[in-house]
Design a protein around this motif. Structure first.
Motif, short mmCIF file in Angstrom:
data_model
loop_
_atom_site.label_atom_id
_atom_site.label_comp_id
_atom_site.label_asym_id
_atom_site.label_seq_id
_atom_site.Cartn_x
_atom_site.Cartn_y
_atom_site.Cartn_z
N ILE A 246 -11.14 -122.80 -38.81
CA ILE A 246 -12.55 -123.17 -38.65
C ILE A 246 -13.21 -123.38 -40.01
O ILE A 246 -13.97 -124.33 -40.21
N SER A 247 -12.88 -122.53 -40.99
CA SER A 247 -13.43 -122.72 -42.34
C SER A 247 -12.96 -124.02 -42.96
O SER A 247 -13.71 -124.70 -43.65
N LEU A 248 -11.68 -124.39 -42.71
CA LEU A 248 -11.18 -125.67 -43.22
C LEU A 248 -11.93 -126.84 -42.60
O LEU A 248 -12.25 -127.82 -43.29
N ILE A 249 -12.20 -126.76 -41.31
CA ILE A 249 -12.96 -127.83 -40.64
C ILE A 249 -14.37 -127.90 -41.22
O ILE A 249 -14.90 -128.98 -41.49
N GLN A 250 -14.99 -126.75 -41.43
CA GLN A 250 -16.34 -126.72 -42.00
C GLN A 250 -16.38 -127.29 -43.41
O GLN A 250 -17.42 -127.75 -43.88
N GLU A 251 -15.24 -127.27 -44.08
CA GLU A 251 -15.15 -127.73 -45.47
C GLU A 251 -15.09 -129.26 -45.59
O GLU A 251 -15.13 -129.80 -46.69
N ALA A 252 -14.99 -129.97 -44.46
CA ALA A 252 -14.88 -131.44 -44.49
C ALA A 252 -16.08 -132.06 -45.20
O ALA A 252 -17.21 -131.55 -45.13
N ASP A 253 -15.84 -133.19 -45.88
CA ASP A 253 -16.91 -133.84 -46.63
C ASP A 253 -17.92 -134.54 -45.72
O ASP A 253 -19.13 -134.39 -45.90
N ILE A 254 -17.41 -135.31 -44.76
CA ILE A 254 -18.28 -136.06 -43.86
C ILE A 254 -17.76 -135.91 -42.43
O ILE A 254 -16.56 -135.96 -42.18
N PRO A 268 -30.16 -128.41 -33.94
CA PRO A 268 -30.04 -128.42 -35.41
C PRO A 268 -28.76 -129.14 -35.85
O PRO A 268 -27.75 -129.13 -35.14
N THR A 269 -28.83 -129.73 -37.05
CA THR A 269 -27.67 -130.43 -37.58
C THR A 269 -27.61 -130.24 -39.09
O THR A 269 -28.38 -129.47 -39.65
N MET A 270 -26.69 -130.95 -39.75
CA MET A 270 -26.46 -130.78 -41.19
C MET A 270 -26.43 -132.14 -41.89
O MET A 270 -26.19 -133.17 -41.25
N PRO A 271 -26.65 -132.18 -43.22
CA PRO A 271 -26.74 -133.45 -43.94
C PRO A 271 -25.45 -134.27 -43.95
O PRO A 271 -25.51 -135.49 -44.11
N ASN A 272 -24.29 -133.62 -43.80
CA ASN A 272 -23.04 -134.39 -43.86
C ASN A 272 -22.53 -134.78 -42.48
O ASN A 272 -21.40 -135.21 -42.33
N VAL A 273 -23.38 -134.63 -41.45
CA VAL A 273 -23.03 -135.09 -40.10
C VAL A 273 -23.67 -136.45 -39.89
O VAL A 273 -24.90 -136.60 -39.97
N GLY A 471 -15.27 -137.51 -52.62
CA GLY A 471 -15.76 -136.42 -51.79
C GLY A 471 -17.27 -136.42 -51.71
O GLY A 471 -17.94 -137.28 -52.30
N ALA A 472 -17.83 -135.47 -50.97
CA ALA A 472 -19.29 -135.35 -50.86
C ALA A 472 -19.68 -133.88 -50.76
O ALA A 472 -20.38 -133.47 -49.83
N PRO A 473 -19.27 -133.06 -51.73
CA PRO A 473 -19.56 -131.63 -51.64
C PRO A 473 -21.05 -131.31 -51.72
O PRO A 473 -21.47 -130.25 -51.26
N HIS A 474 -21.84 -132.22 -52.30
CA HIS A 474 -23.29 -131.95 -52.42
C HIS A 474 -23.99 -132.00 -51.06
O HIS A 474 -25.13 -131.54 -50.94
N LEU A 475 -23.33 -132.56 -50.04
CA LEU A 475 -23.91 -132.61 -48.71
C LEU A 475 -23.43 -131.47 -47.82
O LEU A 475 -23.86 -131.34 -46.69
N ARG A 476 -22.52 -130.67 -48.34
CA ARG A 476 -21.84 -129.67 -47.52
C ARG A 476 -22.44 -128.29 -47.75
O ARG A 476 -22.58 -127.84 -48.88
N THR A 477 -22.81 -127.63 -46.68
CA THR A 477 -23.29 -126.26 -46.78
C THR A 477 -22.16 -125.33 -47.21
O THR A 477 -21.00 -125.55 -46.87
#
Length: 527
Positions: A246-254, A268-273, A471-477
């Motif tokens: 689950i942590s690996l999935i959460q680590e996805a960029d987009i 609720p949602t997140m910026p990289n969705v 990658g897009a780590p700046h969008l990832r919580t």
């Protein structure tokens, strides 16, 4: 000196280049999920290929849909000897037969289903183990210098491979190993976010909120004890330091999420969705001449189309007979995908087909109602083309998908256990003749189409964005790195509670000390 004709020739030749989106020609490694999930993934692959990207696809040797030879991609075929297709189809057939049986039989089949899901993940983890044990293949994947891994995390082996190869990760997602992907990445209050399978909306009573919490507990149980162990084993073996799936999935960029809030309930949602619901929908194409002639022969009454998806060839015989008799009494023409036994009650107005151009029929002005099982693709296509739905949900997320249409007044659900000639005729007549169903569905269609960028363009932009920026780590919580007690601030609350408790105890001890001292002083004065 160049002639005027040459100037015109070069100007005309350059025009296509001006309207062609620039592309750096990246390299994409695709690790898909087979079946209907591949149909979605292939649409993204087609668009990436059209933009000049090079694509490699990892597939099993017994793949149902993923061809080894394709002009769109090069395939990396992994030999497997544990086919899942036959077991899956047998399960579907048995499920339809017992859907109207006893509760005990239903629970027994549900247990078999959960075992089948566990086996599917285990088999795919074994396949990933084959890949990672093959040193020459691993070297080939490393030397290819891919820009990213594109995968569907419903089976999360592609996620583990991306971690192993240290590549940026883009998910083509709606489902993950533990159900709806949004529950893993964004806050999901169970008070108004319904859990898949619960059959609930975003307006819940106390009893329904309790039911929602129980369904969530079942999903957590399935993830930890039936699905998780396969991934833990492969993470411990191949990923340095181990990993949690689950942590690996959460680590996805987009996250390219195959839904939107015209279809789904707000949450609720997140910026990289990136929501790309309906990305597979396109304007309808002309029908083959024979089919067009049949459709036009319906006149003012129009056409009803019925299909239960690619995996379900036919309904149980008794239900098919009753549905056919209802169709035979209607003035509409009917196009019905049914590969099973031909019903004896079939009328002259009904055309039985092995395959239908579903999108083109839904986009035809003569189509009045769509009788469907409620798969995600079919529901989103019905929204895009504005055709109301009579839904007969069978498995998985289908009831929840149809519930979203019913809640918005654009469809009606008829459970398989309730289907007979009377209920089917009543439900079909309601959706066909009450204008509110068509009006509500066309309103959803207008909302869905009113976007600044088409969903597929949106998906490709963000995929190329990850290529351009590695990658897009700046969008990832960063919440996925936190232990559960830190995520829910339980450690903070316990620390504050301890501090308040110590403070109050200190005050109590001080008062007791002062009171005791005062009594001793009083006694000494008396003496």
């Amino acid at each position: 000196m160049p002639s005027l004709g040459n100037h015109i020739f070069f100007t005309v030749a350059l025009i296509p280049l001006l309207f062609t989106a620039p592309s750096d020609g990246g390299k994409v490694l695709v690790y898909p999920v087979d079946g209907s999930h591949w149909i979605n993934m292939k649409i993204v692959i087609e668009e990436l290929h059209a933009r000049g990207h090079s694509i490699d696809v990892i597939r099993a040797s017994d793949s149902w849909y993923i061809r080894e030879e394709s002009p769109l991609y090069s395939s990396i075929t992994i030999p497997v000897d544990t086919p899942m297709e036959n077991f899956f189809l047998i399960y579907l057939d048995n499920f339809m037969k017992v859907e109207r049986a006893s509760v005990f039989t239903f629970l027994k089949l549900t247990s078999q289903f959960m075992s089948m899901i566990s086996k599917a993940h285990s088999v795919n983890c074994d396949m990933l183990g084959q890949i990672l044990d093959d040193e020459s293949l691993v070297q080939r994947l490393s030397d290819a210098q891919y820009d990213l891994v594109l995968t569907d995390p419903a089976i999360a082996t592609g996620v583990v491979l991306a971690k192993y190869l240290k590549l940026p990760l883009v998910l083509n997602v709606r489902w993950i190993t533990s159900g709806d992907g949004q529950f893993a990445i964004a806050p999901s209050p169970l008070s108004y976010v319904p859990v898949p399978g619960s059959g609930l909306t975003d307006k819940m009573s106390f009893t329904e909120r309790t039911q929602n919490m129980l369904f969530h507990s079942l999903i957590v149980f399935q993830e930890r004890f039936m699905v998780g162990p396969s991934y833990h084993a492969i993470c411990d073996k191949y990923i340095k330091g181990g990993c949690d799936i689950i942590s690996l999935i959460q680590e996805a960029d987009i996250w390219l999420f195959r839904s939107d809030f015209v279809f789904d309930f707000p949450r609720p949602t997140m910026p990289n969705v990136v929501y790309i619901g309906g990305f597979q929908c396109k304007p309808a194409q002309p029908l083959p001449s024979g089919l067009e002639e049949f459709v036009q022969s319906a006149g003012e009454h129009g056409v009803i189309i019925m299909t239960l998806g690619t995996l379900v060839n036919a309904l149980p015989d008794d239900i098919a007979e009753e549905i056919a008799s209802v169709f035979a009494r209607m003035p509409q023409k009917v196009i019905w995908r049914n590969i099973g036994k031909r019903p004896s009650t079939l009328g002259n107005n009904t055309l039985i087909v092995d395959w239908m151009p579903q999108k083109d029929l839904l986009g035809h002005p003569q189509t009045k109602v769509f009788v469907a099982h409620g798969g995600t693709n079919g529901v989103q296509e019905a929204i895009y083309y504005g055709v109301p739905v009579l839904g007969i949900p069978l498995f998985f997320d289908q009831y929840d998908n149809l519930l979203r249409l019913q809640e918005r007044g654009a469809g009606k659900i008829l459970k398989l256990a309730e289907v007979n000639g009377r209920t089917f005729e009543q439900g079909l007549g309601e959706v066909l003749h009450q204008d509110s169903y068509r009006n509500n569905m066309q309103r959803l269609s207008r909302l869905h189409r009113d976007q600044p960028i088409p969903p597929l363009e949106h998906a490709i932009f963000w995929t190329e964005y990850v290529m351009r920026h590695k990658g897009a780590p700046h969008l990832r919580t960063e919440s996925y790195r936190m232990p559960w007690y830190s995520y829910y601030s339980i450690d903070v609350m316990m620390t504050l509670l301890a501090a308040v408790t110590i403070f109050l105890l200190s005050i109590v001890i001080m008062f007791r000390f002062l009171c005791c001292r005062g009594r001793r002083i009083s006694k000494s004065k008396i003496h």
